[in-house]
Scaffold this active site. Structure first.
Site, mmCIF file in Angstrom:
data_model
loop_
_atom_site.group_PDB
_atom_site.id
_atom_site.type_symbol
_atom_site.label_atom_id
_atom_site.label_comp_id
_atom_site.label_asym_id
_atom_site.label_seq_id
_atom_site.Cartn_x
_atom_site.Cartn_y
_atom_site.Cartn_z
ATOM 1 N N ASP A 2 42.154 41.516 47.023
ATOM 2 C CA ASP A 2 40.922 41.074 47.669
ATOM 3 C C ASP A 2 40.856 41.659 49.076
ATOM 4 O O ASP A 2 41.884 41.826 49.734
ATOM 5 C CB ASP A 2 40.892 39.544 47.767
ATOM 6 C CG ASP A 2 40.678 38.903 46.408
ATOM 7 O OD1 ASP A 2 39.938 39.480 45.603
ATOM 8 O OD2 ASP A 2 41.247 37.832 46.156
ATOM 9 N N ASP A 60 42.266 33.964 45.354
ATOM 10 C CA ASP A 60 42.398 32.672 46.013
ATOM 11 C C ASP A 60 41.479 31.616 45.428
ATOM 12 O O ASP A 60 41.721 30.426 45.579
ATOM 13 C CB ASP A 60 42.137 32.806 47.526
ATOM 14 C CG ASP A 60 40.789 33.456 47.829
ATOM 15 O OD1 ASP A 60 40.010 33.685 46.886
ATOM 16 O OD2 ASP A 60 40.508 33.712 49.011
ATOM 17 N N ASP A 77 39.425 33.295 40.074
ATOM 18 C CA ASP A 77 40.466 34.312 39.930
ATOM 19 C C ASP A 77 41.554 33.921 38.936
ATOM 20 O O ASP A 77 42.371 34.769 38.555
ATOM 21 C CB ASP A 77 41.133 34.576 41.293
ATOM 22 C CG ASP A 77 40.165 35.146 42.309
ATOM 23 O OD1 ASP A 77 39.309 35.948 41.905
ATOM 24 O OD2 ASP A 77 40.260 34.783 43.495
#
Length: 922
Positions: A339, A641, A645
């Site tokens: 990310d 997070d 995900d």
């Protein structure tokens, strides 16, 4: 109401209410709600069919390595080695418990998802607001939403009064999203559906009403839970390799027993002996002895201890491995999908650039006390301070200076503007005390701007910030070098061009303007205030990359690891950051979630190697990206997070959760948790994983060469030497089972464990990752075993033959002691399979382990009781000479072969390769 899927965000709210059979004034009737509850079921996250913990535990004992160890336990017990049996049993149960925990913990992911759902909520029933349990909410219910509420189900917004929702757990967006009742295009990605609220997210401000469109497993959270349950657990590379070892050992043991039986029977016939029950038992015991020699009893214990050390070392490097196998898998990582926000970047917005007059200015960094890149004139500095004052007064955020930097309270974007003011010498607290806010026209997604009206001794002033394309059109004047000029078409075009240039550099651009009002108004509204402003300039804001990430990316590329950036941000922002840190290079591709949705799985698989940036992704995109890489045969690490995900993290070979911003669901789905949410920490963990795997390979080579040499020497001595020199006797064994077990558990125990602490080799992050399907018995390991066999066997056999005239017990004692000391010398050779021991120094623990084993065997040969238990005759000076000479010759021989290395590790023309043909290069 029949269940049907609609693109609710693309329908007018009145149409949604009609289809759902509800009204915003009365909601559903109590009777209708009960009927729908029977049709749609309770609003809960289902857990699927559970497997009992006992069944999971019993399943661990079906592992081939475990079965071989159980057989080894039975053999050791039959030979009277009770202590060895107990040790092996402990190893068996340790391995089973580790496997049990790995499988059992995946059940907890869905439980964590359930805990995120609201316990109760407010709904309209029969026109009255009532509190109901969230599990009783049904499609068509009208949710009453207020700040602090946990949303009970997915719903379409029908009324909004400053309603904002924090959706980071679901979408990864770290800023609260303003919610409206507007209609959106059907292809709007989920993170941009501002007219929808989702179960499990939180209302941060405002209030509103929303009609429930999906409950239970039909919610976005429910879809994620379903994806998690459908993902099958894959065996880790370590588990696959240990199974390979077990299969190979099983074949070797069966083959040994068969060969020994045939050869012994053939010898009996050739020597004209009579086949009796006693002879059959002796043949069997001899075969069993060789089988015991073939089993590296210490291997599971050493692998476990080394991985445990790896977990401890990872923790020291700001990462927590949730399973031991993850430590080893890290070392084979070929792709890192990370990310952007908070992992590659700092996760803190910073004003980087200002367009003032006709020039760009790089702003000082308040976190590093960096000054302006270019010292402006007095007029320019006054202009910068003027725009900073306007930005601070049109914002609500507060920043406080602390010993560790700044603490931000409020919206991160506004925080960046306030920090800009502080860095330019404008104290926002003092400025706000001198300029009291008297009114505000709030920001909304439709208006794309915010205006505040303040009162000071100088009079009434309005300050505005917002999207440049909107604010520029509200301004009729422009500030240039301290002078106000009329806003012409040329100036407007230049401003919009500057906006585009800043956007291409990945900056989020805000226009800042002010308006001096001649007198107070009775009403401050969009119509009465927002016209005739003076544009002060443009401010470019960015979440800057972490300074250490660029070096980490370079290290990845040197190590042939592909770093990929995944973000919910826009493509231009993502590309700017990716280029700055080196992830995106010439010829690479960048795609958005919308473009990804148009690709088939096959198209994505074909293009995935070239794509380095994914922008505006949806929850399912990450899972597709992982699948595409895995179909290419790559070992993938995926960071995350948010709840969205979890499926991708669970499907990836290494799921990496953020320790600071990560949800409980994400952490449960992960294999590795980053305590500092930093990309460079992943790279450090990969480096450690490679180091751990290197050391596992070293002591695997060490253990297997020892066992192969034992089998070869024992078999040659027993079958080809002893029968023909008339010394077969009652126990025609060159080594007794107890001696074999001592060699295996002593010399292959502490020294092998100490090999796990060998320092990493200099090129550890310059090699390509090992191939996903690489076998344990790579060419370099096989070559090492062959060289060890060639170096040791003649020395051991000559020492044994030289002692045979003095009796079988004397010869057996010498052979036993030579084995112990030569294996200790080989441990030093194994510090590196490719480099001289003088270039890769052994860890002090290995030296201590070798000294301990030498001291121990010296003590054991000095005590009559232990000497008798081990069937040892006190060694003579001649024996000492053979032992020391044998160890020295073997050590020098093995080190010499390293000078003829013709390749690299991981099976590609290994350092000891005797073959000219290599494996395919990766």
């Amino acid at each position: 109401m029949a269940e049907k899927q609609y693109a609710w965000h693309a329908l007018d709210s009145s149409e949604c209410l009609r289809l759902l059979g509800s009204t915003p004034e009365t909601g559903l009737s109590g009777g209708e709600a009960e009927k729908r509850l029977k049709v749609f079921g309770p609003n809960v996250i289902e857990e699927g069919k559970k497997i009992s913990p006992l069944r999971i535990l019993l399943r661990q004992f079906l592992n081939l390595m475990i079965i071989i160890l159980i057989v080894a336990t039975a053999i050791a017990a039959a030979l009277g080695e009770i202590i060895d049996s107990v040790v092996i049993l402990v190893i068996v149960f340790l391995a089973a418990i580790l496997g049990f925990w790995q499988e059992f913990r995946s059940e907890r992911i869905v439980e964590a998802l359930k805990r995120m759902m609201a316990p109760t909520c407010s709904v309209l029933r029969d026109g009255v607001m009532v509190k109901v349990r969230a599990e009783n909410v049904v499609p068509g219910d009208i949710l009453i939403l207020e700040a602090g509420d946990r949303v009970a189900a997915d719903a379409r917004v029908v009324e909004s009064h400053g309603l904002q929702a924090y959706e980071a757990a679901l979408t990864g967006e770290s800023i609260p999203v303003a919610k409206t009742a507007s209609v959106l295009p059907e292809d709007t990605p989920m993170p941009d559906r501002v007219n929808m609220v989702y179960g499990g997210t939180t209302i941060t401000s405002g209030k509103g009403k929303a009609v429930v469109t999906a409950t239970g497993m039909r919610m976005e959270f429910g879809k994620i839970a379903k994806e998690v349950m459908e993902i099958k657990e894959e065996k880790t590379p370590l588990e696959r390799r240990m199974e390979e070892v077990a299969r190979s050992l099983g074949k070797i043991i069966i083959l040994l027993i068969a060969v020994i039986a045939v050869v012994e029977l053939a010898e009996i016939i050739l020597l004209g002996q009579e086949l009796s029950y006693d002879i059959i038992i002796k043949i069997f015991m001899f075969a069993v002895s060789l089988a015991v020699a073939a089993v590296p009893e210490a291997l599971p214990a050493i692998v476990t201890s080394t991985l445990a050390v790896g977990m401890w070392m990872l923790a020291k490097r700001n990462s927590v491995a949730r399973s031991m196998a993850a430590v080893e898998t890290l070392g084979s990582t070929e792709v890192i999908c990370a990310d952007k926000t908070g992992t590659i970047t700092k996760g803190e917005m910073l004003a980087r650039e200002v367009f003032l007059g006709e020039k760009f200015y790089e702003l000082p960094n308040p976190y590093t006390a960096q000054a302006l890149a270019e010292v402006p004139s007095e007029k320019k500095l006054a202009g910068l301070q003027r725009i900073a004052l306007a930005a601070a007064l049109s914002s609500d955020a507060v920043v406080k200076k602390t010993e560790r930097g700044y603490e931000l309270y409020g919206d991160p974007t506004e925080g960046a503007l306030v920090l800009m003011a502080e860095s330019l010498g404008v104290n926002h607290i003092e400025a706000r005390s001198r300029n009291k806010r008297v009114a505000e026209i709030p920001f909304s997604s439709e208006r794309k701007r915010m205006t505040t009206i303040t009162s000071s001794v100088a009079g009434i002033t309005a300050y505005m910030k917002g999207a440049p394309e909107v604010v520029v059109n509200i301004c009729d004047k422009f500030l240039v070098d301290g002078s106000v000029v009329a806003m012409t078409r040329e100036i407007r075009d230049r401003l919009l061009k500057a906006n585009e240039e800043m956007a291409l550099r990945g900056l989020r651009v805000l226009a800042v303007a002010e308006k001096v009002m001649s007198e107070p108004l009775t009403e401050y509204s969009e119509e009465t205030v927002e016209h005739g402003f003076t544009l002060l300039g443009l401010v470019g804001i960015i979440d800057p990359p972490r300074p250490e990430v660029k070096e980490a990316v370079e290290k990845c590329q040197t190590a042939k690891i592909k770093p990929i950036m995944i973000t919910g941000d826009h493509r231009l922002t993502a590309l700017a950051i990716a280029r700055e840190v080196g992830i995106h290079r010439e010829g690479d591709l960048a795609v958005t979630g919308a473009e990804l949705a148009e690709m088939s799985d096959k198209e994505l698989e074909e293009k995935v190697e070239k794509i380095t940036v994914y922008a505006r992704v949806t929850p399912s995109d990450k899972l597709r990206i992982v699948e595409a890489w895995k179909k290419r045969g790559r070992t993938v690490a995926m960071t995350g997070d948010g709840v969205n995900d979890a499926p991708a993290l669970k499907r990836a070979d290494i799921g990496v959760a953020m320790g600071i911003t990560g949800t409980e669901v994400t952490k449960e789905a992960s294999d590795l948790i980053l305590l500092d949410d930093n990309f460079s920490t992943i790279v450090k963990a990969v480096e450690l994983g490679r180091w751990i795997y290197d050391n596992i390979r070293k002591y695997l080579a060490y253990l297997l060469q020892a066992n192969v040499v034992e089998i070869a020497v024992i078999a040659i001595s027993a079958l080809l030497i002893m029968p023909f020199v008339g010394l077969e006797g009652e126990e025609p064994l060159p080594l007794l089972p107890v001696q074999i077990l001592y060699i295996n558990l002593a010399t292959d125990g502490l020294p092998a464990i100490a090999l796990g602490f060998t320092p990493p080799e200099p090129d550890i992050m310059k090699r390509a990752p090992r191939p996903r399907g690489e076998k344990v018995f790579t060419r370099d390991i096989i070559s090492f075993i062959i060289m060890a066999l060639i170096a040791q066997s003649p020395v051991l056999l000559l020492g044994f033959i030289d002692a045979l005239p003095l009796g079988i017990e004397y010869a057996r004692s010498r052979l036993f002691l030579m084995f112990v000391f030569i294996e200790l010398a080989i441990a030093l050779n194994t510090v590196s399979l490719t480099r001289s021991i003088f270039k890769v120094r052994p860890h002090k623990l290995l030296i201590l382990a070798i000294l301990w084993e030498i001291a121990l065997i010296t003590i054991l040969t000095s005590i009559p009781a232990t000497r008798e238990a081990l069937h040892i005759i006190p060694p003579t000076l001649g024996d000492a000479a053979w032992i020391l000479l044998g160890a020295l010759v073997t050590f020098v021989s093995m080190e010499t072969t390293k000078q003829f290395k013709i390749g690299k590790p991981y099976g590609v023309r290994g350092p000891y390769s005797l073959f000219k043909s290599g494996l395919p290069m990766r």
